[in-house]
Scaffold this motif. Sequence first.
Motif, PDB file in Angstrom:
ATOM      1  N   THR A 162      28.522 107.086 -61.204  1.00  0.00           N
ATOM      2  CA  THR A 162      29.969 107.185 -61.021  1.00  0.00           C
ATOM      3  C   THR A 162      30.530 105.921 -60.391  1.00  0.00           C
ATOM      4  O   THR A 162      30.092 105.510 -59.316  1.00  0.00           O
ATOM      5  CB  THR A 162      30.314 108.402 -60.133  1.00  0.00           C
ATOM      6  OG1 THR A 162      29.755 109.573 -60.712  1.00  0.00           O
ATOM      7  CG2 THR A 162      31.811 108.560 -59.984  1.00  0.00           C
ATOM      8  N   SER A 163      31.516 105.323 -61.051  1.00  0.00           N
ATOM      9  CA  SER A 163      32.151 104.136 -60.488  1.00  0.00           C
ATOM     10  C   SER A 163      32.973 104.507 -59.260  1.00  0.00           C
ATOM     11  O   SER A 163      33.672 105.521 -59.244  1.00  0.00           O
ATOM     12  CB  SER A 163      33.075 103.498 -61.531  1.00  0.00           C
ATOM     13  OG  SER A 163      33.907 102.523 -60.924  1.00  0.00           O
ATOM     14  N   VAL A 164      32.915 103.661 -58.249  1.00  0.00           N
ATOM     15  CA  VAL A 164      33.683 103.919 -57.030  1.00  0.00           C
ATOM     16  C   VAL A 164      35.173 103.973 -57.327  1.00  0.00           C
ATOM     17  O   VAL A 164      35.940 104.665 -56.653  1.00  0.00           O
ATOM     18  CB  VAL A 164      33.352 102.844 -55.967  1.00  0.00           C
ATOM     19  CG1 VAL A 164      33.869 101.473 -56.408  1.00  0.00           C
ATOM     20  CG2 VAL A 164      33.918 103.211 -54.612  1.00  0.00           C
ATOM     21  N   LYS A 165      35.603 103.279 -58.378  1.00  0.00           N
ATOM     22  CA  LYS A 165      37.034 103.230 -58.707  1.00  0.00           C
ATOM     23  C   LYS A 165      37.553 104.574 -59.196  1.00  0.00           C
ATOM     24  O   LYS A 165      38.760 104.818 -59.169  1.00  0.00           O
ATOM     25  CB  LYS A 165      37.266 102.164 -59.783  1.00  0.00           C
ATOM     26  CG  LYS A 165      36.944 100.752 -59.314  1.00  0.00           C
ATOM     27  CD  LYS A 165      37.089  99.745 -60.457  1.00  0.00           C
ATOM     28  CE  LYS A 165      36.715  98.344 -59.990  1.00  0.00           C
ATOM     29  NZ  LYS A 165      36.734  97.358 -61.107  1.00  0.00           N
TER      30      LYS A 165
ATOM     31  N   ILE B 261      41.703 104.794 -52.382  1.00  0.00           N
ATOM     32  CA  ILE B 261      41.934 103.590 -51.588  1.00  0.00           C
ATOM     33  C   ILE B 261      40.976 102.495 -52.050  1.00  0.00           C
ATOM     34  O   ILE B 261      39.972 102.760 -52.712  1.00  0.00           O
ATOM     35  CB  ILE B 261      41.730 103.858 -50.081  1.00  0.00           C
ATOM     36  CG1 ILE B 261      40.331 104.435 -49.814  1.00  0.00           C
ATOM     37  CG2 ILE B 261      42.818 104.784 -49.565  1.00  0.00           C
ATOM     38  CD1 ILE B 261      40.011 104.646 -48.347  1.00  0.00           C
ATOM     39  N   GLU B 262      41.294 101.263 -51.678  1.00  0.00           N
ATOM     40  CA  GLU B 262      40.481 100.129 -52.097  1.00  0.00           C
ATOM     41  C   GLU B 262      39.225  99.982 -51.247  1.00  0.00           C
ATOM     42  O   GLU B 262      38.150  99.639 -51.746  1.00  0.00           O
ATOM     43  CB  GLU B 262      41.322  98.848 -52.013  1.00  0.00           C
ATOM     44  CG  GLU B 262      40.643  97.601 -52.558  1.00  0.00           C
ATOM     45  CD  GLU B 262      40.494  97.600 -54.073  1.00  0.00           C
ATOM     46  OE1 GLU B 262      39.597  96.912 -54.571  1.00  0.00           O
ATOM     47  OE2 GLU B 262      41.269  98.305 -54.758  1.00  0.00           O
ATOM     48  N   ASP B 263      39.385 100.225 -49.937  1.00  0.00           N
ATOM     49  CA  ASP B 263      38.297  99.941 -48.999  1.00  0.00           C
ATOM     50  C   ASP B 263      37.845 101.194 -48.257  1.00  0.00           C
ATOM     51  O   ASP B 263      38.668 101.903 -47.649  1.00  0.00           O
ATOM     52  CB  ASP B 263      38.745  98.909 -47.956  1.00  0.00           C
ATOM     53  CG  ASP B 263      39.146  97.591 -48.590  1.00  0.00           C
ATOM     54  OD1 ASP B 263      38.462  97.167 -49.548  1.00  0.00           O
ATOM     55  OD2 ASP B 263      40.141  96.992 -48.131  1.00  0.00           O
TER      56      ASP B 263
ATOM     57  N   SER C 159      29.983 107.948 -48.733  1.00  0.00           N
ATOM     58  CA  SER C 159      31.229 107.886 -47.960  1.00  0.00           C
ATOM     59  C   SER C 159      32.198 108.995 -48.344  1.00  0.00           C
ATOM     60  O   SER C 159      33.174 109.240 -47.641  1.00  0.00           O
ATOM     61  CB  SER C 159      31.904 106.521 -48.150  1.00  0.00           C
ATOM     62  OG  SER C 159      32.506 106.430 -49.425  1.00  0.00           O
ATOM     63  N   ASN C 160      31.933 109.668 -49.459  1.00  0.00           N
ATOM     64  CA  ASN C 160      32.777 110.783 -49.888  1.00  0.00           C
ATOM     65  C   ASN C 160      32.180 112.133 -49.512  1.00  0.00           C
ATOM     66  O   ASN C 160      32.723 113.169 -49.909  1.00  0.00           O
ATOM     67  CB  ASN C 160      32.984 110.727 -51.408  1.00  0.00           C
ATOM     68  CG  ASN C 160      33.818 109.536 -51.827  1.00  0.00           C
ATOM     69  OD1 ASN C 160      34.782 109.182 -51.150  1.00  0.00           O
ATOM     70  ND2 ASN C 160      33.452 108.907 -52.925  1.00  0.00           N
ATOM     71  N   ARG C 161      31.097 112.135 -48.781  1.00  0.00           N
ATOM     72  CA  ARG C 161      30.434 113.390 -48.426  1.00  0.00           C
ATOM     73  C   ARG C 161      30.736 113.808 -46.987  1.00  0.00           C
ATOM     74  O   ARG C 161      30.869 112.990 -46.080  1.00  0.00           O
ATOM     75  CB  ARG C 161      28.919 113.281 -48.603  1.00  0.00           C
ATOM     76  CG  ARG C 161      28.492 113.045 -50.061  1.00  0.00           C
ATOM     77  CD  ARG C 161      27.120 113.614 -50.326  1.00  0.00           C
ATOM     78  NE  ARG C 161      27.105 115.053 -50.249  1.00  0.00           N
ATOM     79  CZ  ARG C 161      26.155 115.767 -49.641  1.00  0.00           C
ATOM     80  NH1 ARG C 161      25.173 115.164 -49.041  1.00  0.00           N
ATOM     81  NH2 ARG C 161      26.210 117.076 -49.618  1.00  0.00           N
TER      82      ARG C 161
END
Length: 314
Positions: free
Chosen positions: A166-169, A174-176, A134-136
């Motif tokens: 890598t932790s999503v946090k 953002i949270e979602d 989702s970050n790509r």
Amino acid sequence: MQRIRRFEERAEELYLGGELPGFIHLSIGQEACAAGACAALGTDDYITSTHRGHGHCVAKGAPLDRMMAELYAKVTGSCKGKGGSMHIADFSVGMLGANGVVGGGANLAVGATIAARLRGSDQIALCFFGDGASNRGPVHEAMNLAAVWNLPVIFFCENNQWASTTSVKSVMKIEDVADRAAGYGMPGVVVDGNDVLAVYTAVSAWVERVRNGGGPVLIEAKTYRMRGHFVGDPQVYRDAAEVQAQRANDPIQRLEWRLLAEGRLDEAGLARLKDEVEAELAAAVQFGRESPLPEPEAALEDLYATPLPGGVRP
């Protein structure tokens, strides 16, 4: 979900025993995502997958024997032994492939729906991707094009909390992930990804809208990866206590408790179900073991859609 869980546990055993080549990435803990989402799709609809494609394949209806033969790199595999675990696919059930490229399935899903539209078909595509993908950029390019062209795509993010190591946090402000849908003018939905009925209900609610020209949607399923990034991963990047705590949220155990509590299944019925899965799996392993390897010259087959000069065959 039981078929997915046991297929992957058996694949892990076979890999560690030296029987299976290549790399293996497991989706243990995420079974409700695959099972719930695919149950809401039609037989002819498409899915694209991630590194962890076994569960998606099983949920879309791929036979276990051909899947296991693929992991063995045998000619009877669903990709004739050329894909293996990381690139497993089965076009006969609309499973367009697991993918070694993070986020690589997003544009394939978009392309599949463009082709369907050109054929006059009402097929839709569901793109499984992870929180890391989702970050790509390719994922966002796919979402943007699908939204602008009103394409029938369900973007289904399996947020399993860990992108490789890598932790999503640590990589999202953002949270979602679903909040990002607004940037493309599409709806964004969050669902409990360890509740198979919630996943099925959420996807079902959008299938007909997407199929009937309502445009794409982004569904984020909150789940958890119970195994390492790959089989053999020492997992030094996360606390073992965190993994242990997540076992209380096991999607299969949750469904079993619910079915037993509601009287929809008894212990004997549950045991029969598990026995059926074990028998099917044992036959699949035997099929994989006993199938032949591809001939060396077969490596040049299936490379191109049309024949090329010089003996390269389609």
